[in-house]
Scaffold this motif. Structure first.
Motif: not given
Ligand code: 6CM
Length: 257
Positions: A85-86, A143-145, A156-158
């Motif tokens: 995802g990153h 951003r990283h969430v 855990d999201y990007w």
């Protein structure tokens, strides 16, 4: 006491490097929180019409008009092996590489940097016959969430969000184009399977779950049938081309978690 001390977690990395004093700080946080909320719900029910179904990729829309203009919300889900995802978000956000994968653009430029993760872009889209050419002015943030759940099991999201702003002092004025208004987000989750220690993870073990949201107002008249035909063709094309681009770019690089 001892119990409450054990509960204290180490501080998480800052979610954004944008200063809380920045005039767009509040707006950016609110817009991003809204996308994350919808992504977590993944509420694709029968009010969403499936317009493209190809392997793991599904594209949905809801027909909507505002003042006679087509503003159909669009949502897509896709699952791609071998990328994180990153990585997906990095290439979607990075303005330096946008022209390499974005097939609808004539030009794109960065007008301003709010912070390391947030800039202002001005771009001109290719003309679609017989409509007036469109341009867009927006902030874009990556951003990283991190997972906020107590039990650490939550996602855990990007995320990257592109959101229109009304003006910027470096933006060309009075162009021949119509200004489109957008609220677009790419939201990704990385799944590692089978789970194993960090050191042994290869691209074979990772899968990226992608959600893409687009709310676009064409900003001025365009024939509804033309617009809908362009969207139906262009969004799946974009998702395919863009994810392939990320796979090509990353295949020989270390995994960016
Ligand atoms: O999300 C996508 N691209 C981002 C970076 O450019 C950005 C763009 C959003 C699209 C806004 C649409 C503006 C008006 C559309 C004009 C029609 C252009 C079609 C030209 C066909 C040759 O968030 C991917 C966008 C995929 C667009 C269909």
């Amino acid at each position: 006491n001892k119990l409450s001390i054990q509960k204290i977690k180490p501080p998480k990395a800052p979610k954004t490097s944008l200063s809380p004093k920045h005039k767009y700080y509040k707006e950016i946080n609110e817009v991003i929180a809204e996308h994350i909320k919808y992504a977590a719900k993944l509420d694709i029910d029968n009010t969403w019409e499936l317009i493209h179904d190809e392997g793991e990729m599904k594209v949905f829309k809801r027909e909507m008009e505002e003042d006679g203009m087509v503003v159909d919300p669009l949502k897509a889900v896709h699952t791609v092996k071998g990328i994180t995802g990153h990585e997906v978000c990095h290439y979607f956000w990075n303005p330096d590489v946008r022209m390499e994968w974005e097939g609808t653009l004539e030009s794109a430029q960065v007008l301003d940097w709010f912070s390391e993760d947030t800039c202002v872009c001005y771009q001109i889209h290719k003309k679609v016959w017989p409509t007036t050419q469109r341009e867009a002015l927006f902030w874009t943030q990556i951003r990283h969430v991190p997972n906020e759940d107590e039990d650490e099991d939550g996602p855990d999201y990007w995320i990257v969000c592109n959101y229109s702003i009304p003006d910027h002092d470096k933006c060309p004025e009075k162009t021949k184009n119509i200004r489109a208004i957008m609220n677009v987000a790419m939201i990704c989750e990385t799944v590692v399977e089978p789970p194993q220690s960090d050191r042994n993870i290869t691209r074979e073990n990772i899968t990226c779950k992608i959600q893409y949201h687009a709310n676009v107002n064409p900003g001025g008249w365009a024939p509804a049938s033309v617009l809908r035909a362009v969207y139906k063709r262009e969004y799946p094309k974009f998702l395919k081309r863009f994810t392939q681009y990320v796979m090509d770019q990353t295949k020989d690089k270390p995994i960016m978690f």
